[in-house]
Design an enzyme around this catalytic site. Structure first.
Site, mmCIF file in Angstrom:
data_model
loop_
_atom_site.group_PDB
_atom_site.id
_atom_site.type_symbol
_atom_site.label_atom_id
_atom_site.label_comp_id
_atom_site.label_asym_id
_atom_site.label_seq_id
_atom_site.Cartn_x
_atom_site.Cartn_y
_atom_site.Cartn_z
ATOM 1 C CG ASP A 139 -2.968 3.647 -3.095
ATOM 2 O OD1 ASP A 139 -4.088 3.175 -3.372
ATOM 3 O OD2 ASP A 139 -2.673 4.073 -1.973
ATOM 4 C CD GLU A 140 -5.322 -0.772 -0.573
ATOM 5 O OE1 GLU A 140 -5.877 -1.697 -0.001
ATOM 6 O OE2 GLU A 140 -5.829 0.359 -0.699
ATOM 7 C CG ASP B 283 -1.916 1.087 1.241
ATOM 8 O OD1 ASP B 283 -2.079 1.750 0.195
ATOM 9 O OD2 ASP B 283 -2.544 1.296 2.291
HETATM 10 MG MG LIG Z 1 -2.463 3.937 0.131
#
Ligand SMILES: [Mg+2]
Length: 358
Positions: free
Chosen positions: A103-104, A8
């Site tokens: 983003d993960e 993350d």
């Molecule tokens: Mg994040």
């Protein structure tokens, strides 16, 4: 025993903005806006978070909490490009990568391309490569299942690397606040608390029959997850066949102009989902279910890839107009398949058979 890593990025959009504009560093930064609008915060950096600002909060509220915050508009094309770079790093190790957003992602590294036995070492290498390539930090969680890996990545942010070993999982789960369990949202959390379940410990003490009585099918899930039983697979986005969204109206709708408004917001939602997964598609499908539960689906094949609502909304409206029926509408759905992650000669998948309401 599986080896799962959850990666993350830390305050991703805000960190990108700080990276590209050094004058923002050391100040509270909010990506989203404009301030004093109903627009919501996409990402707040860690300084802004100290004032209580968080994502999905209206910008007007964020500004009230932190008047000195600097609001920066998003630059999705930049975030997407970086997201692509990060994914290439993941794919060096495994193709079993399931992105949850730009983003993960989850990675299953049980069998990885370098045959590295230690998932912790892989997580460390990935963090380093991300740092070198993008000058951004990520937090990683390593565990035997997706749920624990995700909880772990959130534990030591930013720039964390947290491992939950199988022998630690039990104790960890018993201490975990009930709202942190996978599949327990706000509403379920309230219900759990009203039953005296505040942490994993009390959840563990309930029988499967009891939990099923209170929570239906999910009861079994809660029973297993507190015991560390988590067999959910990492589903690779490389295999994602379609993206869709639909909505059932509270009251059946007759008025075509209202239907068009609903169609517009569905198309906008589809656009967001496509952007989130960084995907485009060629085959657009509109689904309509009527008051008598009869259903039609109509598709249209573009000869180029589309991602934006503005690309397919007009076509969706034309299809809706062409249906020209007297019946009230109970449900509308839109979706795209023939995504740019698959071979174009593959058969069109049944858009609405799976993945809806995911
Ligand atoms: Mg994040």
């Amino acid at each position: 025993m599986k080896k799962i890593i959850h990666i993350d990025m830390d305050a991703f959009y805000a960190s990108v903005e700080e990276r590209d504009n050094p004058s923002l560093r050391g100040k509270p930064v909010v990506v989203g806006g404009p301030p004093n609008s109903r627009a919501v915060v996409s990402t707040a950096n860690y300084i802004a978070r100290q004032y209580g600002v968080h994502s999905a909060m209206p910008c007007s509220v964020a500004q009230r909490l932190c008047p000195q915050a600097i609001f920066v508009p998003h630059r999705f094309s930049v975030y997407k490009e970086i997201s692509g770079e990060i994914r290439e790093i993941f794919y060096e190790y495994t193709d079993l990568v399931e992105p949850l957003s730009l983003d993960e992602a989850y990675l299953d590294v049980t069998l990885n391309k370098y045959s590295i036995p230690s998932a912790i070492r892989i997580a460390r290498e990935i963090k380093e490569k991300i740092k070198n390539k993008t000058q951004l930090t990520a937090s990683a969680g390593v565990a035997g299942g997706k749920f624990l890996a995700k909880v772990a990545s959130g534990m030591n942010k930013p720039d964390g690397l947290t491992v939950i070993l199988p022998e630690e999982a039990r104790e960890f789960l018993l201490k975990l606040p009930i709202g942190k369990f996978f599949g327990i949202g706000k509403k379920t959390e309230e219900k759990m608390k009203s039953l005296g379940i505040h942490s994993g410990k009390e959840l563990f003490e309930k029988s499967e029959a009891e939990l099923t009585r209170f929570f239906g099918k999910m009861g079994g899930h809660y029973f297993r997850i507190v015991r560390g039983i988590d067999h959910s697979e990492v589903r690779s986005s490389r295999m994602k066949k379609s993206i869709s969204t639909e909505t059932t109206f509270e009251k059946d709708i007759e008025d075509l102009s209202i239907l068009k408004q609903k169609l517009k917001s569905l198309c906008d939602d589809l656009e967001r989902r496509l952007q989130k997964s960084n995907l485009k598609g060629k085959s657009f499908v509109l689904k309509v279910k009527y008051e008598d539960f009869s259903q039609v689906t109509k598709s249209f094949l573009f000869n180029y890839y589309v991602q934006n609502s503005s690309d397919f909304f007009d076509r969706a409206t034309q299809i809706l107009n062409s249906l020209n029926t007297q019946k009230k509408v109970r449900l509308l759905g839109v979706g795209l398949s023939h995504l740019n992650n698959e071979n174009q000669d593959e058969n069109q998948m049944d858009l609405f058979s799976s993945g809806l309401n995911a």
